[in-house]
Scaffold this motif. Structure first.
Motif, short mmCIF file in Angstrom:
data_model
loop_
_atom_site.label_atom_id
_atom_site.label_comp_id
_atom_site.label_asym_id
_atom_site.label_seq_id
_atom_site.Cartn_x
_atom_site.Cartn_y
_atom_site.Cartn_z
N ASP A 24 0.84 -1.21 0.00
CA ASP A 24 0.00 0.00 0.00
C ASP A 24 0.87 1.25 0.00
OD1 ASP A 24 -2.60 -1.19 0.13
OD2 ASP A 24 -2.10 -1.85 2.14
N LYS A 25 1.92 1.23 0.79
CA LYS A 25 2.85 2.38 0.83
C LYS A 25 4.27 1.84 0.86
CE LYS A 25 0.52 6.44 2.02
NZ LYS A 25 0.44 7.64 2.85
N ARG A 27 7.07 3.37 1.33
CA ARG A 27 7.89 3.92 2.43
C ARG A 27 7.70 3.09 3.71
NH1 ARG A 27 7.35 8.29 5.80
NH2 ARG A 27 5.25 8.65 5.05
N VAL A 28 6.44 2.77 3.96
CA VAL A 28 6.13 1.96 5.15
C VAL A 28 6.71 0.56 4.98
CG1 VAL A 28 4.26 0.99 6.55
CG2 VAL A 28 4.02 3.28 5.58
N GLN A 118 -5.88 -8.04 15.99
CA GLN A 118 -5.09 -6.96 15.37
C GLN A 118 -5.12 -7.08 13.85
OE1 GLN A 118 -1.14 -6.40 17.24
NE2 GLN A 118 -1.92 -7.48 18.99
N ASP A 123 -7.53 -5.37 8.46
CA ASP A 123 -8.43 -5.68 7.34
C ASP A 123 -9.56 -4.66 7.25
OD1 ASP A 123 -7.00 -7.86 6.47
OD2 ASP A 123 -8.11 -9.29 7.72
N ILE A 124 -10.09 -4.29 8.43
CA ILE A 124 -11.21 -3.33 8.42
C ILE A 124 -10.75 -1.96 7.96
CG2 ILE A 124 -12.73 -2.05 10.00
CD1 ILE A 124 -13.27 -4.79 11.30
N MET A 125 -9.51 -1.63 8.27
CA MET A 125 -8.98 -0.33 7.80
C MET A 125 -8.77 -0.33 6.29
SD MET A 125 -6.07 0.58 10.56
CE MET A 125 -6.35 0.37 12.29
N GLY A 126 -8.85 -1.51 5.67
CA GLY A 126 -8.64 -1.59 4.22
C GLY A 126 -7.20 -1.90 3.85
N ILE A 127 -6.43 -2.39 4.85
CA ILE A 127 -5.03 -2.74 4.59
C ILE A 127 -4.97 -4.23 4.26
CG2 ILE A 127 -2.76 -2.98 5.68
CD1 ILE A 127 -3.71 -0.57 7.49
N ARG B 77 -13.73 0.80 3.15
CA ARG B 77 -13.05 0.47 4.42
C ARG B 77 -12.40 1.70 5.05
NH1 ARG B 77 -14.42 -4.11 5.39
NH2 ARG B 77 -14.04 -6.02 4.24
N MET B 82 -13.44 1.10 13.53
CA MET B 82 -13.93 -0.04 14.31
C MET B 82 -13.26 -0.10 15.67
SD MET B 82 -15.54 -3.24 13.94
CE MET B 82 -15.70 -4.49 15.20
N LEU B 89 -5.30 -3.20 19.88
CA LEU B 89 -4.21 -2.24 19.63
C LEU B 89 -2.96 -3.00 19.22
CD1 LEU B 89 -4.70 0.13 22.71
CD2 LEU B 89 -5.49 0.48 20.37
N PHE B 90 -2.13 -2.36 18.41
CA PHE B 90 -0.90 -3.02 17.96
C PHE B 90 0.13 -2.97 19.09
CE2 PHE B 90 -2.69 -1.10 13.97
CZ PHE B 90 -3.31 -2.27 13.58
N PHE B 101 -1.28 5.10 12.94
CA PHE B 101 -1.23 4.01 11.97
C PHE B 101 -2.15 4.20 10.75
CE2 PHE B 101 -2.28 -0.19 10.32
CZ PHE B 101 -1.02 -0.71 10.08
N PRO B 102 -3.46 4.40 10.95
CA PRO B 102 -4.32 4.59 9.76
C PRO B 102 -3.96 5.84 8.96
CG PRO B 102 -5.58 4.94 11.79
CD PRO B 102 -4.24 4.44 12.19
N LEU B 103 -3.47 6.86 9.67
CA LEU B 103 -3.08 8.10 8.98
C LEU B 103 -1.86 7.85 8.09
CD1 LEU B 103 -3.44 10.45 12.07
CD2 LEU B 103 -4.88 10.53 10.04
N LYS B 104 -0.91 7.08 8.66
CA LYS B 104 0.33 6.75 7.94
C LYS B 104 0.00 5.98 6.65
CE LYS B 104 3.10 3.80 9.97
NZ LYS B 104 3.83 3.13 11.04
N MET B 105 -1.01 5.13 6.74
CA MET B 105 -1.34 4.27 5.60
C MET B 105 -2.22 4.97 4.57
SD MET B 105 0.32 1.57 6.19
CE MET B 105 -0.26 0.48 4.90
N PHE B 106 -3.11 5.85 5.00
CA PHE B 106 -4.10 6.37 4.06
C PHE B 106 -4.17 7.89 3.94
CE2 PHE B 106 -5.86 2.23 5.35
CZ PHE B 106 -5.84 1.62 4.11
N SER B 107 -3.64 8.61 4.92
CA SER B 107 -3.84 10.05 4.88
C SER B 107 -2.90 10.74 3.89
CB SER B 107 -3.61 10.63 6.28
OG SER B 107 -3.60 12.01 6.21
N GLN B 114 -0.11 14.71 10.02
CA GLN B 114 -0.58 13.45 10.61
C GLN B 114 -0.41 13.48 12.13
OE1 GLN B 114 1.54 10.26 8.68
NE2 GLN B 114 0.65 10.70 6.69
N ARG B 150 -8.00 5.89 17.52
CA ARG B 150 -7.53 5.30 16.26
C ARG B 150 -8.68 5.15 15.26
NH1 ARG B 150 -5.04 -0.70 16.36
NH2 ARG B 150 -7.24 -1.21 16.58
#
Lengths: 248, 259
Positions: A24-25, A27-28, A118, A123-127, B77, B82, B89-90, B101-107, B114, B150
């Motif tokens: 997805d990213k 960099r990550v 976790q 998955d719910i976040m769409g990752i 999604r 949720m 939590l991670f 985390f969600p910001l890093k992935m999608f924002s 962020q 989150r």
């Protein structure tokens, strides 16, 4: 039994198609990759170093004690030690040991993530959770395992040298001459190719067992054991196939 | 608004959910209630799309999940937040890392943006001086708050909460309920909360769906739940001694009015 094995293999293949997708990213992904190289690879160096040093020494002693015929030249001890280390120990045996360390680590880590939801959260976040969690582990270990293999070869030979230097079983000159005699560079590449394949098996099988854990802590433990057992058997199977393909 | 139409779900030939119809309204705290094992969590997983119902469809503002392609699902999604029963939590991330985390992935925001957004969410749920702590170092109530922070980090349109009060003391439960209710009204989200906590039902139950043995037995709100004629709902609601007392008071009140 056969049907269930085929089903599991199919599920494993489907799992790999999920894992090997574009991240997805990037960099990550690279940041996770570096983290996994450090955790799975660099952290294994002390174990590889200690085991290789001692096994190299033991092989050298065994060769000295068993090669006693006056017809066999005295440098054979070094030569045999080198061949055993390069051909089998630093690739297959080392990966069997790492299957225990790295495989159980991956299976239990991912299994715990599964039972504590976790992975569901990702998955719910769409990752793509399989890709996010597993791909850096597989790639990280595959990239670093040749280094471990070369380390193991080198320290195994150093272990043999210790025996020559600090005991009266053989001379250092004979040992050094032996490990340099009839050297075939391809054997090093052969060892490295094998470890790369084994690294893939260890990480992907352990991740597969961890990813599909159902239940609680007990099942995480079972998954970890199953991962080590399955990857060890498959390493041995792959060893036979690769030896036939690469050395014939 | 989220609509569930004729949802049925089987596991190994056993029917877990059958023919559930329910509407979850925007800007309201929608509760799914029922006994343990009634199928609430399965229903919620069907709503989120983690499980595929064998029959029926789920509509997110008119968009059916079943008809969506992978890209559309992924986009959906990012509109969902949720809160899991165990917080989920991670472990290897700090409080700030979890919210980031969600910001890093999608924002599309810069790193500084962020960080600012994550800090805003952490402040919004009332957490102070916890940014650098790991989940294992904070209490259950704080973990829930981090999970809420989150969940709202990407400003979702839909918020799902699976038993947000489980394992919490009554006072902390009320605080979490109030927080969820405030956030719902503040951001106009469609919030769906899975619970069997009667304090939540009475405190924030603006729209309640009662699930019994895999079927929707009653739909109403906190105002009319005590007046329901559904036997299964009454069994559930008046199970505790406290609410049995309430029932007696209500019956006496009704008798007094009748006289």
């Amino acid at each position: 039994m056969i049907v269930s094995s085929i089903k599991t293999f199919g599920k494993y293949c489907m799992f790999l198609t999920q894992v090997f997708r574009t991240p997805d990213k990037w960099r990550v992904f690279f940041s996770n990759l570096l983290f996994e190289i450090n955790k799975l690879g660099v952290d294994s160096i002390p174990l590889v170093l200690i085991i290789s040093l001692f096994i190299g020494a033991v092989i050298c002693i065994q060769m000295t004690l068993n090669i006693v015929s006056p017809l066999i030249p005295s440098y054979s001890t070094g030569l045999a030690t080198r061949e055993i280390l390069l051909l089998e120990f630093s690739s297959t045996m080392m990966c069997l040991i790492l299957a225990g360390k790295v495989g159980s680590n991956i299976a239990s880590e991912i299994g715990t993530m599964r039972v504590t939801e976790q992975i569901d959260a990702m998955d719910i976040m769409g990752i793509n959770s399989a890709n996010y969690i597993v791909m850096p582990k597989i790639m990280g270990f595959i990239l670093f395992v040749p280094v471990l293999c070369v380390f193991s070869m080198f320290f195994g030979l150093v272990g043999g040298w210790f025996i020559a230097e600090f005991t009266s079983m053989l001379t250092v000159e004979n040992y050094i001459f032996g490990i340099q005699s009839f050297f075939n560079e391809w054997y090093v590449w052969y060892g490295i190719i094998k470890t790369v394949v084994f690294a893939f098996l260890i990480t992907s099988i352990a991740a597969f067992y961890g990813y599909y854990v159902k239940g609680g802590a007990l099942e995480v433990g079972k998954a970890s054991t199953n991962a080590v057992v399955s990857s060890s058997i498959l390493i041995l199977l792959a060893d036979v196939i690769l030896t036939k393909l690469l050395l014939e | 608004m989220i609509k569930a139409e004729n949802i049925s779900k089987w596991f190994d030939g056993q029917r877990i959910l059958y023919d559930i119809n329910a509407t979850f309204e925007t800007g309201k705290t929608n509760l799914i209630i029922g006994q343990s094992g009634s199928g609430k969590t399965v229903f919620m997983k069907c709503l989120i799309g983690l499980l595929q119902p064998e029959e029926g469809q789920i509509l997110y503002d008119g968009r059916a999940i079943r008809n969506m392609n992978n890209d559309e699902r992924r986009l959906l999604r990012t509109e969902i937040g949720m809160l899991f029963q165990g917080s989920a939590l991670f472990d290897n991330e700090t409080v700030l890392g979890n919210v980031m985390f969600p910001l890093k992935m999608f924002s599309p925001l810069s790193h500084a943006g962020q960080l600012e957004r994550a800090q805003f969410c952490i402040d919004r749920v009332g957490l102070t001086n916890a940014n650098n702590k790991y989940p294992s170092e904070i209490s259950g109530g704080m973990q829930k708050r981090v999970a809420i922070a989150r969940a709202i980090a990407l400003n979702p349109k839909y918020l799902f909460c699976d038993e947000p009060n489980s394992g919490l003391d009554p006072k902390t439960s009320i605080l979490i309920d109030e927080l969820l209710s405030d956030i719902t009204h503040e951001y106009g989200m469609t919030t769906i909360i899975n619970t069997h906590d009667m304090n939540s039902v009475l405190g924030i139950g603006e729209n309640i769906v009662f699930i019994n043995k895999g079927h929707c037995d009653w739909i109403g709100n906190d105002k009319n739940i005590f007046r329901s004629k559904s036997h299964s709902l009454n069994d559930f609601v008046f199970a505790s001694k406290l609410f049995q007392e309430v029932k007696l008071v209500l019956e006496r009140e009704a008798d007094y009015k009748a006289q």
